[in-house]
Design a protein around this motif. Sequence first.
Motif, PDB file in Angstrom:
ATOM      1  N   VAL A  71      10.179  -5.225  15.971  1.00 30.83           N
ATOM      2  CA  VAL A  71      11.399  -4.775  15.289  1.00 30.83           C
ATOM      3  C   VAL A  71      11.264  -3.310  14.858  1.00 30.83           C
ATOM      4  O   VAL A  71      12.232  -2.555  14.908  1.00 30.83           O
ATOM      5  N   GLY A  72      10.067  -2.918  14.467  1.00 32.64           N
ATOM      6  CA  GLY A  72       9.862  -1.563  13.984  1.00 32.64           C
ATOM      7  C   GLY A  72       9.394  -0.588  15.040  1.00 32.64           C
ATOM      8  O   GLY A  72       8.949   0.516  14.713  1.00 32.64           O
ATOM      9  N   TRP A  73       9.465  -1.000  16.302  1.00 34.46           N
ATOM     10  CA  TRP A  73       8.965  -0.138  17.384  1.00 34.46           C
ATOM     11  C   TRP A  73       9.616   1.235  17.300  1.00 34.46           C
ATOM     12  O   TRP A  73      10.826   1.356  17.187  1.00 34.46           O
ATOM     13  N   GLY A  74       8.797   2.267  17.326  1.00 34.65           N
ATOM     14  CA  GLY A  74       9.312   3.625  17.247  1.00 34.65           C
ATOM     15  C   GLY A  74       9.371   4.172  15.833  1.00 34.65           C
ATOM     16  O   GLY A  74       9.558   5.363  15.638  1.00 34.65           O
ATOM     17  N   HIS A  75       9.236   3.309  14.836  1.00 35.64           N
ATOM     18  CA  HIS A  75       9.218   3.759  13.448  1.00 35.64           C
ATOM     19  C   HIS A  75       7.810   4.225  13.073  1.00 35.64           C
ATOM     20  O   HIS A  75       6.827   3.897  13.740  1.00 35.64           O
ATOM     21  N   HIS A  76       7.735   4.932  11.983  1.00 37.24           N
ATOM     22  CA  HIS A  76       6.440   5.392  11.462  1.00 37.24           C
ATOM     23  C   HIS A  76       5.514   4.192  11.204  1.00 37.24           C
ATOM     24  O   HIS A  76       5.925   3.210  10.608  1.00 37.24           O
ATOM     25  N   GLY A  77       4.284   4.296  11.665  1.00 36.95           N
ATOM     26  CA  GLY A  77       3.293   3.265  11.371  1.00 36.95           C
ATOM     27  C   GLY A  77       3.220   2.121  12.361  1.00 36.95           C
ATOM     28  O   GLY A  77       2.427   1.197  12.174  1.00 36.95           O
ATOM     29  N   THR A  78       4.006   2.172  13.431  1.00 39.58           N
ATOM     30  CA  THR A  78       4.001   1.063  14.389  1.00 39.58           C
ATOM     31  C   THR A  78       2.623   0.854  15.004  1.00 39.58           C
ATOM     32  O   THR A  78       2.187  -0.277  15.188  1.00 39.58           O
ATOM     33  N   GLY A  79       1.930   1.931  15.303  1.00 41.19           N
ATOM     34  CA  GLY A  79       0.582   1.811  15.864  1.00 41.19           C
ATOM     35  C   GLY A  79      -0.369   1.084  14.937  1.00 41.19           C
ATOM     36  O   GLY A  79      -1.214   0.288  15.375  1.00 41.19           O
ATOM     37  N   LEU A  80      -0.221   1.344  13.644  1.00 44.66           N
ATOM     38  CA  LEU A  80      -1.052   0.657  12.650  1.00 44.66           C
ATOM     39  C   LEU A  80      -0.743  -0.836  12.632  1.00 44.66           C
ATOM     40  O   LEU A  80      -1.650  -1.672  12.522  1.00 44.66           O
ATOM     41  N   VAL A  81       0.539  -1.165  12.737  1.00 41.86           N
ATOM     42  CA  VAL A  81       0.946  -2.575  12.724  1.00 41.86           C
ATOM     43  C   VAL A  81       0.443  -3.285  13.979  1.00 41.86           C
ATOM     44  O   VAL A  81      -0.037  -4.424  13.907  1.00 41.86           O
ATOM     45  N   VAL A  82       0.528  -2.629  15.126  1.00 35.60           N
ATOM     46  CA  VAL A  82       0.022  -3.219  16.373  1.00 35.60           C
ATOM     47  C   VAL A  82      -1.482  -3.457  16.268  1.00 35.60           C
ATOM     48  O   VAL A  82      -1.986  -4.523  16.655  1.00 35.60           O
TER      49      VAL A  82
END
Length: 148
Positions: A71-82
């Motif tokens: 849902v947050g793809w492209g938002h700040h921090g997505t890499g951290l969430v992945v």
Amino acid sequence: MLDALEVVTTVVVGLLVGVEFSVAFVINRILDALPGDAGQLGRSHGGRMLGAVMPFWYIGSVVLAAVWAIVGWGHHGTGLVVTAAGLLIVSVIMSLLLLVPINNQGKTWTPENRPEDWKKLMNRWDRWHYARVAVLIGAFALLVAALA
């Protein structure tokens, strides 16, 4: 919606970390200090009780983190969430391959039927659990960092 998902995911994973940290550094130390067979009986009961709940909690945490990443793809921090979701997957794999087999034995033990090396098996479970707690703390820290 994304804000609510971020908060819910962080709270669910944070509570998971808290429970597992408590098991590692508080509950099991208390049980190990009890006299006689009380500690082993307590570990068996804890294995049955938490063993019934934790699969849902672990899988739920992975699903929430994955949904947040999507849902947050492209938002700040997505890499951290992945990355956090990946660590949560590692914790599930560790559980299934290393901890659950020992727990499935331990939750059936009584003073009459436990194996001679039961303490050695519990120590092995504890060591793997410490590693899993470290993985969970890493996942939680990444989720919190993604919020900042």
